[in-house]
Design an enzyme around this catalytic site. Sequence first.
Site, mmCIF file in Angstrom:
data_model
loop_
_atom_site.group_PDB
_atom_site.id
_atom_site.type_symbol
_atom_site.label_atom_id
_atom_site.label_comp_id
_atom_site.label_asym_id
_atom_site.label_seq_id
_atom_site.Cartn_x
_atom_site.Cartn_y
_atom_site.Cartn_z
ATOM 1 N N GLU A 31 5.395 -5.010 6.780
ATOM 2 C CA GLU A 31 4.605 -4.081 7.808
ATOM 3 C C GLU A 31 5.155 -3.995 9.108
ATOM 4 O O GLU A 31 5.020 -2.911 9.461
ATOM 5 C CB GLU A 31 3.063 -4.627 7.724
ATOM 6 C CG GLU A 31 2.168 -4.112 6.486
ATOM 7 C CD GLU A 31 2.373 -5.740 5.641
ATOM 8 O OE1 GLU A 31 3.241 -6.527 5.648
ATOM 9 O OE2 GLU A 31 1.410 -5.828 4.813
ATOM 10 N N GLY B 180 0.745 -5.349 0.745
ATOM 11 C CA GLY B 180 -0.292 -5.362 -0.073
ATOM 12 C C GLY B 180 -0.113 -6.011 -1.379
ATOM 13 O O GLY B 180 -0.925 -6.673 -2.118
ATOM 14 N N ALA C 134 0.951 -1.229 -0.079
ATOM 15 C CA ALA C 134 0.128 0.093 0.027
ATOM 16 C C ALA C 134 0.906 1.284 0.103
ATOM 17 O O ALA C 134 1.949 1.164 0.404
ATOM 18 C CB ALA C 134 -1.146 0.000 1.337
ATOM 19 N N GLU D 286 0.188 -9.588 -0.614
ATOM 20 C CA GLU D 286 -1.137 -10.066 -0.270
ATOM 21 C C GLU D 286 -2.160 -10.224 -1.470
ATOM 22 O O GLU D 286 -2.893 -11.056 -1.744
ATOM 23 C CB GLU D 286 -1.948 -9.142 0.575
ATOM 24 C CG GLU D 286 -1.232 -9.283 2.084
ATOM 25 C CD GLU D 286 -1.657 -8.211 3.158
ATOM 26 O OE1 GLU D 286 -1.404 -6.959 2.687
ATOM 27 O OE2 GLU D 286 -2.477 -8.094 4.109
HETATM 28 N N1 DAK Z 1 4.581 3.350 -0.511
HETATM 29 C C1 DAK Z 1 4.775 4.555 -1.248
HETATM 30 N N2 DAK Z 1 5.842 4.898 -1.802
HETATM 31 C C2 DAK Z 1 6.675 3.862 -1.895
HETATM 32 C C3 DAK Z 1 6.595 2.437 -1.377
HETATM 33 C C4 DAK Z 1 5.169 2.231 -0.642
HETATM 34 N N3 DAK Z 1 4.828 1.145 -0.264
HETATM 35 N N4 DAK Z 1 7.446 1.479 -1.762
HETATM 36 C C5 DAK Z 1 8.394 2.448 -2.603
HETATM 37 N N5 DAK Z 1 7.849 3.624 -2.680
HETATM 38 C C6 DAK Z 1 8.638 4.732 -3.446
HETATM 39 C C7 DAK Z 1 9.836 5.179 -2.603
HETATM 40 O O1 DAK Z 1 9.472 6.136 -1.395
HETATM 41 C C8 DAK Z 1 10.490 5.879 -3.613
HETATM 42 O O2 DAK Z 1 10.095 7.301 -3.799
HETATM 43 P P1 DAK Z 1 11.093 8.484 -4.044
HETATM 44 O O3 DAK Z 1 11.844 8.372 -2.775
HETATM 45 O O4 DAK Z 1 11.877 8.203 -5.174
HETATM 46 O O5 DAK Z 1 9.907 9.605 -4.284
HETATM 47 C C9 DAK Z 1 10.548 5.052 -4.801
HETATM 48 O O6 DAK Z 1 9.032 4.687 -4.518
HETATM 49 C C10 DAK Z 1 11.644 4.092 -5.224
HETATM 50 O O7 DAK Z 1 11.608 3.335 -3.855
HETATM 51 P P2 DAK Z 1 13.223 3.249 -3.190
HETATM 52 O O8 DAK Z 1 14.097 4.356 -3.404
HETATM 53 O O9 DAK Z 1 12.927 2.880 -1.775
HETATM 54 O O10 DAK Z 1 13.522 1.804 -3.965
HETATM 55 P P3 DAK Z 1 14.677 0.586 -3.633
HETATM 56 O O11 DAK Z 1 15.001 -0.058 -4.732
HETATM 57 O O12 DAK Z 1 15.761 1.155 -2.855
HETATM 58 O O13 DAK Z 1 13.625 -0.213 -2.550
HETATM 59 C C11 DAK Z 1 11.677 -1.401 -1.911
HETATM 60 C C12 DAK Z 1 12.598 -0.817 -2.991
HETATM 61 C C13 DAK Z 1 10.408 -1.807 -2.410
HETATM 62 C C14 DAK Z 1 12.364 -2.347 -1.268
HETATM 63 C C15 DAK Z 1 11.455 -0.331 -0.911
HETATM 64 O O14 DAK Z 1 11.039 0.928 -1.687
HETATM 65 C C16 DAK Z 1 10.573 -0.558 0.148
HETATM 66 O O15 DAK Z 1 10.816 -1.012 1.115
HETATM 67 N N6 DAK Z 1 9.268 -0.155 0.150
HETATM 68 C C17 DAK Z 1 8.227 -0.486 1.177
HETATM 69 C C18 DAK Z 1 7.831 -1.593 1.269
HETATM 70 C C19 DAK Z 1 6.805 -1.802 2.427
HETATM 71 O O16 DAK Z 1 7.035 -1.367 3.725
HETATM 72 N N7 DAK Z 1 5.492 -2.235 2.004
HETATM 73 C C20 DAK Z 1 4.484 -2.551 2.715
HETATM 74 C C21 DAK Z 1 3.591 -1.235 2.948
HETATM 75 S S1 DAK Z 1 2.181 -1.494 4.132
HETATM 76 C C22 DAK Z 1 -5.494 -2.832 3.809
HETATM 77 C C23 DAK Z 1 -5.023 -3.161 2.596
HETATM 78 C C24 DAK Z 1 -3.532 -3.330 2.379
HETATM 79 C C25 DAK Z 1 -2.756 -2.957 3.315
HETATM 80 C C26 DAK Z 1 -3.102 -2.304 4.551
HETATM 81 C C27 DAK Z 1 -4.205 -2.083 4.598
HETATM 82 N N8 DAK Z 1 -6.847 -2.659 4.193
HETATM 83 C C28 DAK Z 1 -7.572 -3.315 3.439
HETATM 84 C C29 DAK Z 1 -7.314 -1.956 5.212
HETATM 85 C C30 DAK Z 1 -1.124 -2.898 2.897
HETATM 86 C C31 DAK Z 1 -0.290 -2.456 3.565
HETATM 87 C C32 DAK Z 1 1.293 -2.290 3.184
HETATM 88 O O17 DAK Z 1 1.430 -2.868 2.155
#
Ligand code: DAK
Length: 257
Positions: free
Chosen positions: A131, A108, A65, A111
């Site tokens: 998460e 997500g 997400a 998921e």
């Molecule tokens: N959200 C927003 N931006 C993201 C992002 C994300 N999840 N993942 C990456 N980006 C953005 C980065 O901020 C960066 O943007 P700028 O800084 O260039 O503006 C750009 O994408 C490139 O990312 P990185 O510079 O970080 O790239 P790397 O190759 O170094 O790393 C990475 C790639 C995918 C390993 C890293 O970006 C990362 O760890 N991303 C976050 C992963 C994460 O924590 N995901 C879980 C998110 S929580 C629900 C349904 C679903 C959900 C919740 C509730 N309901 C039904 C209620 C789901 C929740 C989640 O998924």
Amino acid sequence: MDYTSILTEVRGRVGIVTLNRPQAMNAFNTTMVTELFDALEAFDKDENIGVLIVTGSEKAFAAGADIKEMAGASPFEMITQGRVEQWDRIRGIKKVIIAAVSGWALGGGCEFAISCDMIIASESAKFGQPEITIGVIPGAGGTQRLARLLGKNLTMEMVINNRTLTAAEALHFGLANRVVPVEGYLDTAVAFAEEIAARAPLATRMAKDAVNAAFETTLAEGLKAEKRNFYPLFSTEDQKEGMQAFIEKRKPNWKGK
Ligand code: DAK
């Protein structure tokens, strides 16, 4: 349709949705979630489409997400913005959905991939539920679906200790159906989808529904669900055609009736 965060394409009888927010690693913001499910539902209704594929880029299927959109939300907003209802729309899709996953499938993204019916992974695919590293837990079915797919201990490790699975591990543990080279991974997924799209449509639909019942209920209820889907197929032209074709040693000509 004028979509801003996804692309849609039709190849033969396969409808393809490509997640397309490269600037954010295909993170799901509200717009992309709505567009994704709108497009899937449109393909599901389209008689010319047999199977659906959802894919991302080589680098990222989806990084979860959109954290930037979600960061300031209150619990009330999380509930009332209809997020849960949106994600549940996948359960209403009757046709087979294949996730063609390359690169990151996180949060997500993971998921969503495991909510699809099958996964074709490129060799670079990585599956994880990070998460916990941002102070929350999976919210789109990760704890439940992964536990059913992988068992308790590995799911605990993924959800509690951010264990990421490589494509080879995903294949080994039964999360991915196939692992294929990154080059042409989508073509491979389309060929796989075409194979399924060429099968008896009503039986395919009933089969998907029956298998899914195994994840929703007890064995006794699941066996009843299977029977409920099995017997009505004997009222279809395709059942008569399929069995007659076997007897006559020829290929069946499916009508979807
Ligand atoms: N959200 C927003 N931006 C993201 C992002 C994300 N999840 N993942 C990456 N980006 C953005 C980065 O901020 C960066 O943007 P700028 O800084 O260039 O503006 C750009 O994408 C490139 O990312 P990185 O510079 O970080 O790239 P790397 O190759 O170094 O790393 C990475 C790639 C995918 C390993 C890293 O970006 C990362 O760890 N991303 C976050 C992963 C994460 O924590 N995901 C879980 C998110 S929580 C629900 C349904 C679903 C959900 C919740 C509730 N309901 C039904 C209620 C789901 C929740 C989640 O998924």
